[in-house]
Scaffold this motif. Structure first.
Motif, mmCIF file in Angstrom:
data_model
loop_
_atom_site.group_PDB
_atom_site.id
_atom_site.type_symbol
_atom_site.label_atom_id
_atom_site.label_comp_id
_atom_site.label_asym_id
_atom_site.label_seq_id
_atom_site.Cartn_x
_atom_site.Cartn_y
_atom_site.Cartn_z
ATOM 1 N N GLN A 173 0.824 -1.215 0.000
ATOM 2 C CA GLN A 173 0.000 0.000 0.000
ATOM 3 C C GLN A 173 0.854 1.259 0.000
ATOM 4 N N SER A 174 1.938 1.226 0.747
ATOM 5 C CA SER A 174 2.816 2.393 0.833
ATOM 6 C C SER A 174 3.480 2.698 -0.504
ATOM 7 N N GLU A 177 0.591 4.112 -2.695
ATOM 8 C CA GLU A 177 0.052 5.394 -2.234
ATOM 9 C C GLU A 177 0.949 5.987 -1.144
ATOM 10 N N ARG A 179 1.816 8.923 -0.236
ATOM 11 C CA ARG A 179 1.355 10.080 0.534
ATOM 12 C C ARG A 179 0.294 9.690 1.554
ATOM 13 N N LYS A 180 -0.587 8.787 1.165
ATOM 14 C CA LYS A 180 -1.656 8.365 2.073
ATOM 15 C C LYS A 180 -1.180 7.334 3.102
ATOM 16 N N VAL A 181 -0.202 6.528 2.695
ATOM 17 C CA VAL A 181 0.290 5.478 3.594
ATOM 18 C C VAL A 181 1.820 5.561 3.663
ATOM 19 N N GLU A 185 3.886 3.397 8.689
ATOM 20 C CA GLU A 185 2.816 3.998 9.491
ATOM 21 C C GLU A 185 1.806 2.961 9.992
#
Length: 203
Positions: A173-174, A177, A179-181, A185
């Motif tokens: 996911q990172s 995306e 910026r979102k992940v 995190e």
């Protein structure tokens, strides 16, 4: 003067480095032995004197990563095992720091896992490598929990499997995306909750 053994080791290392780049660019099936040899600056003869196939080469990449983890655990275990509260930081740190370039390694490991799902022989070899990786992390978890006075309500090996699963999914996911992940995190937000749920003071 370079010995034959040293020369062979250097050739093997350069082929692995070249393969890492080519696999990430063109995919496991899209990369040819010729592509890897060209990137590394060697002939097909040099390739086949070190590896029997592309499968064997990828497994050697996994082995090199596993060896790096084992070396780091061996070096860090005495220090980490005596620092309460470092369990997740230690495991996640090793998962992050011992792998090659995150994007390259994710592409290669994901694609070879798909290949192994279709090829029983590749699956057996990959499972062996992953078991070594998992066992080394399990040993770390067991020693840290013992020193920290923590008892897990689930087997340490199962906890390690969950950490790896979350880490690999979060990395995907990172990378898609960023910026979102942001990297790390999800693991650092949710795994402490999991650890709290499955642990209690042993004394």
């Amino acid at each position: 003067m370079e010995t034959p053994k040293r020369r062979r080791s250097n050739t093997r290392a350069r082929l692995l480095e070249g393969a890492l780049e080519v696999f990430a660019e063109r995919g496991f099936h899209g990369a040819s032995v010729e592509d890897i040899c060209e990137r590394a600056g060697f002939t097909r003869g040099a390739f086949y004197s070190n590896f029997g196939s592309k499968d064997e080469l990828v497994l050697a990449l996994f082995q090199a990563t596993t060896d790096g983890i084992l070396e780091q655990i061996e070096a860090l275990l005495p220090e980490l095992a005596n620092q309460p509260g470092t369990l997740l930081d230690a495991v996640l740190g090793l998962l992050d720091e011992t792998a090659p370039d995150r994007r390259q390694w994710h592409l290669i490991s994901t694609e070879f896992t798909l290949h192994a799902l279709r090829d029983p022989e590749a699956a057996r070899a990959l499972n062996t490598q992953r078991a070594m990786f998992r066992d080394s992390l399990t040993k770390l978890v067991e020693q840290i929990t013992e020193t920290s006075g923590i008892t897990l309500s689930v087997p340490a090996e199962q906890f390690v499997r969950l950490v790896i699963a979350v880490h690999e999914g979060a990395r995907s996911q990172s990378l898609l995306e960023p910026r979102k992940v942001p990297a790390g995190e999800l693991e650092h937000t949710f795994l402490p909750m999991v650890l709290e749920a499955v642990s209690r003071p042993s004394r």
